[in-house]
Motif scaffolding. Structure first.
Motif, PDB file in Angstrom:
ATOM      1  N   GLY A  56      56.533  26.884  92.301  1.00 48.09           N
ATOM      2  CA  GLY A  56      57.836  27.270  92.797  1.00 48.09           C
ATOM      3  C   GLY A  56      58.151  26.654  94.134  1.00 48.09           C
ATOM      4  N   ALA A  57      59.274  27.082  94.703  1.00 44.27           N
ATOM      5  CA  ALA A  57      59.752  26.585  95.995  1.00 44.27           C
ATOM      6  C   ALA A  57      60.335  27.775  96.746  1.00 44.27           C
ATOM      7  CB  ALA A  57      60.797  25.493  95.801  1.00 44.27           C
ATOM      8  N   SER A  58      59.534  28.409  97.584  1.00 46.87           N
ATOM      9  CA  SER A  58      59.945  29.642  98.239  1.00 46.87           C
ATOM     10  C   SER A  58      60.526  29.379  99.630  1.00 46.87           C
ATOM     11  CB  SER A  58      58.757  30.589  98.383  1.00 46.87           C
ATOM     12  OG  SER A  58      59.152  31.760  99.080  1.00 46.87           O
ATOM     13  N   PRO A  59      61.674  29.988  99.933  1.00 45.95           N
ATOM     14  CA  PRO A  59      62.231  29.853 101.287  1.00 45.95           C
ATOM     15  C   PRO A  59      61.695  30.896 102.265  1.00 45.95           C
ATOM     16  CG  PRO A  59      63.773  31.039  99.903  1.00 45.95           C
ATOM     17  CD  PRO A  59      62.587  30.708  99.033  1.00 45.95           C
ATOM     18  N   GLU A  60      60.870  31.840 101.783  1.00 44.97           N
ATOM     19  CA  GLU A  60      60.516  32.993 102.611  1.00 44.97           C
ATOM     20  C   GLU A  60      59.045  32.998 103.001  1.00 44.97           C
ATOM     21  OE1 GLU A  60      61.529  37.740 102.907  1.00 44.97           O
ATOM     22  OE2 GLU A  60      62.296  36.514 101.264  1.00 44.97           O
ATOM     23  N   THR A  61      58.779  32.874 104.312  1.00 46.19           N
ATOM     24  CA  THR A  61      57.421  32.950 104.834  1.00 46.19           C
ATOM     25  C   THR A  61      57.012  34.414 104.947  1.00 46.19           C
ATOM     26  OG1 THR A  61      57.819  30.956 106.147  1.00 46.19           O
ATOM     27  CG2 THR A  61      55.884  32.274 106.711  1.00 46.19           C
ATOM     28  N   LEU A  62      55.984  34.795 104.203  1.00 50.13           N
ATOM     29  CA  LEU A  62      55.480  36.163 104.295  1.00 50.13           C
ATOM     30  C   LEU A  62      54.763  36.347 105.624  1.00 50.13           C
ATOM     31  CD1 LEU A  62      55.007  38.898 102.896  1.00 50.13           C
ATOM     32  CD2 LEU A  62      52.885  37.942 101.980  1.00 50.13           C
ATOM     33  N   VAL A  63      53.792  35.477 105.921  1.00 50.92           N
ATOM     34  CA  VAL A  63      53.091  35.527 107.200  1.00 50.92           C
ATOM     35  C   VAL A  63      52.348  34.209 107.406  1.00 50.92           C
ATOM     36  CG1 VAL A  63      50.981  36.563 106.251  1.00 50.92           C
ATOM     37  CG2 VAL A  63      51.554  36.936 108.647  1.00 50.92           C
ATOM     38  N   ARG A  64      52.320  33.761 108.651  1.00 54.28           N
ATOM     39  CA  ARG A  64      51.568  32.564 109.033  1.00 54.28           C
ATOM     40  C   ARG A  64      50.735  32.913 110.255  1.00 54.28           C
ATOM     41  NH1 ARG A  64      52.042  27.895 112.459  1.00 54.28           N
ATOM     42  NH2 ARG A  64      51.214  26.029 111.428  1.00 54.28           N
ATOM     43  N   VAL A  65      49.435  32.611 110.190  1.00 55.12           N
ATOM     44  CA  VAL A  65      48.533  32.877 111.313  1.00 55.12           C
ATOM     45  C   VAL A  65      47.902  31.561 111.739  1.00 55.12           C
ATOM     46  CG1 VAL A  65      46.458  34.082 112.084  1.00 55.12           C
ATOM     47  CG2 VAL A  65      48.050  35.220 110.527  1.00 55.12           C
ATOM     48  N   ASP A  66      47.982  31.259 113.033  1.00 51.93           N
ATOM     49  CA  ASP A  66      47.435  30.004 113.556  1.00 51.93           C
ATOM     50  C   ASP A  66      46.910  30.250 114.960  1.00 51.93           C
ATOM     51  OD1 ASP A  66      46.775  27.382 114.084  1.00 51.93           O
ATOM     52  OD2 ASP A  66      48.835  26.733 114.460  1.00 51.93           O
ATOM     53  N   HIS A  67      45.579  30.317 115.076  1.00 50.15           N
ATOM     54  CA  HIS A  67      44.922  30.478 116.378  1.00 50.15           C
ATOM     55  C   HIS A  67      45.515  31.608 117.208  1.00 50.15           C
ATOM     56  CE1 HIS A  67      43.680  26.379 115.211  1.00 50.15           C
ATOM     57  NE2 HIS A  67      42.600  26.652 115.912  1.00 50.15           N
ATOM     58  N   GLY A  68      45.632  32.770 116.613  1.00 49.69           N
ATOM     59  CA  GLY A  68      46.054  33.946 117.354  1.00 49.69           C
ATOM     60  C   GLY A  68      47.539  34.203 117.385  1.00 49.69           C
ATOM     61  N   THR A  69      48.343  33.300 116.862  1.00 40.41           N
ATOM     62  CA  THR A  69      49.777  33.543 116.773  1.00 40.41           C
ATOM     63  C   THR A  69      50.131  33.931 115.341  1.00 40.41           C
ATOM     64  OG1 THR A  69      50.376  31.250 116.252  1.00 40.41           O
ATOM     65  CG2 THR A  69      50.239  31.865 118.576  1.00 40.41           C
ATOM     66  N   VAL A  70      51.165  34.725 115.201  1.00 36.64           N
ATOM     67  CA  VAL A  70      51.621  35.153 113.881  1.00 36.64           C
ATOM     68  C   VAL A  70      53.129  34.958 113.800  1.00 36.64           C
ATOM     69  CG1 VAL A  70      51.861  37.548 114.671  1.00 36.64           C
ATOM     70  CG2 VAL A  70      51.681  37.061 112.241  1.00 36.64           C
ATOM     71  N   SER A  71      53.597  34.520 112.640  1.00 40.39           N
ATOM     72  CA  SER A  71      55.028  34.349 112.434  1.00 40.39           C
ATOM     73  C   SER A  71      55.385  34.701 111.001  1.00 40.39           C
ATOM     74  CB  SER A  71      55.466  32.912 112.752  1.00 40.39           C
ATOM     75  OG  SER A  71      54.757  31.972 111.972  1.00 40.39           O
ATOM     76  N   ALA A  72      56.650  35.018 110.784  1.00 43.06           N
ATOM     77  CA  ALA A  72      57.150  35.362 109.458  1.00 43.06           C
ATOM     78  C   ALA A  72      58.643  35.082 109.440  1.00 43.06           C
ATOM     79  CB  ALA A  72      56.882  36.829 109.133  1.00 43.06           C
ATOM     80  N   ARG A  73      59.198  34.965 108.247  1.00 41.65           N
ATOM     81  CA  ARG A  73      60.641  34.799 108.083  1.00 41.65           C
ATOM     82  C   ARG A  73      61.111  35.770 107.017  1.00 41.65           C
ATOM     83  NH1 ARG A  73      63.559  29.080 107.865  1.00 41.65           N
ATOM     84  NH2 ARG A  73      63.440  29.510 110.112  1.00 41.65           N
ATOM     85  N   VAL A  74      62.084  36.590 107.371  1.00 43.60           N
ATOM     86  CA  VAL A  74      62.623  37.594 106.459  1.00 43.60           C
ATOM     87  C   VAL A  74      63.964  37.104 105.925  1.00 43.60           C
ATOM     88  CG1 VAL A  74      63.421  39.969 106.228  1.00 43.60           C
ATOM     89  CG2 VAL A  74      61.476  39.441 107.720  1.00 43.60           C
ATOM     90  N   LEU A  75      64.107  37.113 104.612  1.00 37.18           N
ATOM     91  CA  LEU A  75      65.370  36.759 103.966  1.00 37.18           C
ATOM     92  C   LEU A  75      65.874  37.946 103.162  1.00 37.18           C
ATOM     93  CD1 LEU A  75      64.601  33.196 102.514  1.00 37.18           C
ATOM     94  CD2 LEU A  75      65.482  33.786 104.767  1.00 37.18           C
ATOM     95  N   ALA A  76      67.124  38.305 103.356  1.00 34.12           N
ATOM     96  CA  ALA A  76      67.783  39.312 102.530  1.00 34.12           C
ATOM     97  C   ALA A  76      69.274  39.186 102.789  1.00 34.12           C
ATOM     98  CB  ALA A  76      67.288  40.718 102.855  1.00 34.12           C
ATOM     99  N   GLY A  77      70.048  39.117 101.722  1.00 34.30           N
ATOM    100  CA  GLY A  77      71.471  38.822 101.816  1.00 34.30           C
ATOM    101  C   GLY A  77      71.709  37.396 101.363  1.00 34.30           C
ATOM    102  N   THR A  78      72.516  37.236 100.322  1.00 29.35           N
ATOM    103  CA  THR A  78      72.655  35.936  99.666  1.00 29.35           C
ATOM    104  C   THR A  78      74.085  35.712  99.225  1.00 29.35           C
ATOM    105  OG1 THR A  78      70.408  36.186  98.784  1.00 29.35           O
ATOM    106  CG2 THR A  78      71.786  34.497  97.767  1.00 29.35           C
ATOM    107  N   THR A  79      74.508  34.448  99.299  1.00 29.33           N
ATOM    108  CA  THR A  79      75.778  34.049  98.686  1.00 29.33           C
ATOM    109  C   THR A  79      75.661  32.608  98.236  1.00 29.33           C
ATOM    110  OG1 THR A  79      78.193  34.072  98.951  1.00 29.33           O
ATOM    111  CG2 THR A  79      76.915  33.161 100.781  1.00 29.33           C
ATOM    112  N   ALA A  80      76.515  32.225  97.284  1.00 29.14           N
ATOM    113  CA  ALA A  80      76.504  30.854  96.769  1.00 29.14           C
ATOM    114  C   ALA A  80      77.109  29.903  97.784  1.00 29.14           C
ATOM    115  CB  ALA A  80      77.277  30.782  95.448  1.00 29.14           C
ATOM    116  N   ARG A  81      76.716  28.636  97.718  1.00 33.29           N
ATOM    117  CA  ARG A  81      77.331  27.598  98.530  1.00 33.29           C
ATOM    118  C   ARG A  81      78.759  27.346  98.057  1.00 33.29           C
ATOM    119  NH1 ARG A  81      73.957  24.001 101.066  1.00 33.29           N
ATOM    120  NH2 ARG A  81      75.922  23.269 101.987  1.00 33.29           N
ATOM    121  N   GLY A  82      79.620  26.884  98.961  1.00 35.67           N
ATOM    122  CA  GLY A  82      80.998  26.570  98.614  1.00 35.67           C
ATOM    123  C   GLY A  82      81.136  25.217  97.949  1.00 35.67           C
ATOM    124  N   ALA A  83      82.265  25.014  97.297  1.00 29.42           N
ATOM    125  CA  ALA A  83      82.501  23.759  96.576  1.00 29.42           C
ATOM    126  C   ALA A  83      82.774  22.595  97.522  1.00 29.42           C
ATOM    127  CB  ALA A  83      83.668  23.928  95.610  1.00 29.42           C
TER     128      ALA A  83
END
Length: 438
Positions: A240-267
């Motif tokens: 697959g191809a996921s746009p949502e980072t659940l969690v990333r850990v790198d040498h003591g740092t942590v990051s995540a990306r939350v996605l919720a709310g969606t609409t289609a692109r315009g023409a």
């Protein structure tokens, strides 16, 4: 070799790991195994695994905890020589976990024999082998403990394969046809209005059949080309191809990306801007997004010394959709590994609902099928416990018999409209359906 029990009394295997820089490995995807691809990448960088040295399989409510225990023990015993020192070098395992405690799907960590990687303009090769019982070293090592570049029993670095056509898979509705999905959404809204819960995520599945043996590499290539800013993954048949980072850990740092709310692109350009603006101003979408962010913060905060969030949701642009997004970034405060945090945050409100326990019960009742690994954690972990994990979205599970199951879901809140939610699932199916020639 497969390890399935964290408390197993069998002797633990010992791994010998060697990472060395190489001049260049671009492109990565054409070097992946077409039948059993292992891959994690974004914007052309990442890691590809070939072969299988060891597999950890778990299931049930403790599937992540059990895998973490086994992995920590394996990593502590491993002989690791990492001459590159970037995320994804040294000992790594690719992982995919079932969404639900009750799922019939097995959760896995796969340790490959060979890892090819690219990051920050550098490339490397990692070889991972079981230590030989007699010599306590992998066959093919020289007197300095380094693996030969082409020892007879080692996988050679593959040349990029020629581009092949994308296989055509015709998808049809799975266990829940469209009309039943709309009925499930209407029932969820009725219960939300009755005060039982605030949000539930309801998913659908599509089912097809893959006939071409070499089709998966072409499918993954299509996903990477069309959705370069997502996490493109392939682990044990889950692609697959996921746009949502659940969690990333790198040498003591942590990051995540939350996605919720969606609409289609315009023409067109003007219509596209209008849709993005309408999304940011939508009370329904902002309320759904706020629930997801609050859930993520609640789960991550106990493990961090500091956790910051984007001051306001921003719009994330994908080729077919706009999402409301919030980034979280912080500093670990308790030494948690990436799998520890996966256990803490999964399942998020973005893929389950709020309150979590009630939402999980409702979605299990209303969806009518086993999600398998859809919306579960997918990614990789290294020998230090660092890693990158996404939520398995815009994805399909390819089974051994060629059956392909694709998944998409929507967050249901009090003012959700069943027909609109059905249309949103169709938009979310588009990446994986098109990647299979649809």
């Amino acid at each position: 070799m497969t390890q399935t029990d964290a408390a197993s009394e069998r002797p633990r295997p010992r791994l010998v790991v060697r990472t060395e820089p190489v001049d260049e490995l671009a492109p990565l995807i054409p070097r992946a195994d077409p039948r059993h691809p292992l891959l994690w990448m974004r914007r052309g960088e990442g890691i590809v695994g070939l072969g299988e040295t060891l597999r950890i399989e778990t299931s049930g409510a403790d599937r992540v905890d059990d895998a973490a225990v086994i992995w920590t023990e394996l990593a502590a015993d491993a002989d690791i020589d990492d001459r590159v020192g970037l995320p994804g070098t040294g000992l790594v395992a690719f992982g995919a976990f079932a969404f639900a405690d009750e799922s019939a799907s097995t959760s896995v960590l796969v340790v490959p024999e060979l890892v090819l990687g690219r990051r920050d303009g550098r490339a490397w090769v990692t070889r991972i082998a079981l230590a030989d019982a007699a010599t306590d070293a992998p066959a093919g090592d020289d007197e300095h403990g380094r693996a030969d570049a082409a020892a007879p029993d080692e996988l050679a670095i593959p040349e990029p394969a020629p581009r092949r056509r994308i296989p055509r898979v015709s998808f049809t509705p799975g266990a829940v046809p469209p009309e039943r999905y709309e009925e499930a959404v209407a029932e969820a809204v009725r219960r939300i209005d009755g005060g039982e819960f605030a949000k539930v995520v309801l998913a659908r599945e599509l089912v097809g059949e893959l006939h071409e043996e070499d089709g998966l590499r072409a499918t993954i290539g299509r996903l990477a080309e069309d959705y370069p800013d997502t996490w493109v993954f392939a682990v044990d048949g889950l692609i697959g191809a996921s746009p949502e980072t659940l969690v990333r850990v790198d040498h003591g740092t942590v990051s995540a990306r939350v996605l919720a709310g969606t609409t289609a692109r315009g023409a067109g350009e003007a219509s596209d801007r209008e849709r993005a603006t309408a999304l940011t101003e939508s009370a329904k979408d902002r309320a759904e997004h706020a629930l997801a962010v609050a859930s993520a913060v609640k789960r991550l905060e106990p493990h961090t010394a500091r956790l910051d969030t984007s001051p306001e949701p921003f719009t994330l642009q994908l080729p077919n959709l706009w999402h409301l997004a919030t980034d979280l970034k912080g500093t670990l405060g308790d030494g948690s590994t990436s799998l520890d945090l996966v256990r803490a945050v999964h399942p998020t409100a973005a893929v389950a609902g709020t309150p979590r326990r009630v939402a999980l019960s409702v979605l299990a009742e209303l969806e009518g099928f086993d999600r398998g690994r859809y919306a579960g954690p997918v990614g990789w972990i290294d020998g230090d416990g660092d890693g990158e994990w996404a939520i398995a979205l815009r994805c399909a599970q390819v089974e051994a018999d060629g059956t392909v199951r694709a998944y998409a879901g929507c967050g249901i809140v009090h003012d959700s409209v069943p027909a609109d939610e059905l249309a949103e699932t169709d938009m979310k199916f588009r990446p994986i359906v098109e990647a299979f020639g649809g």
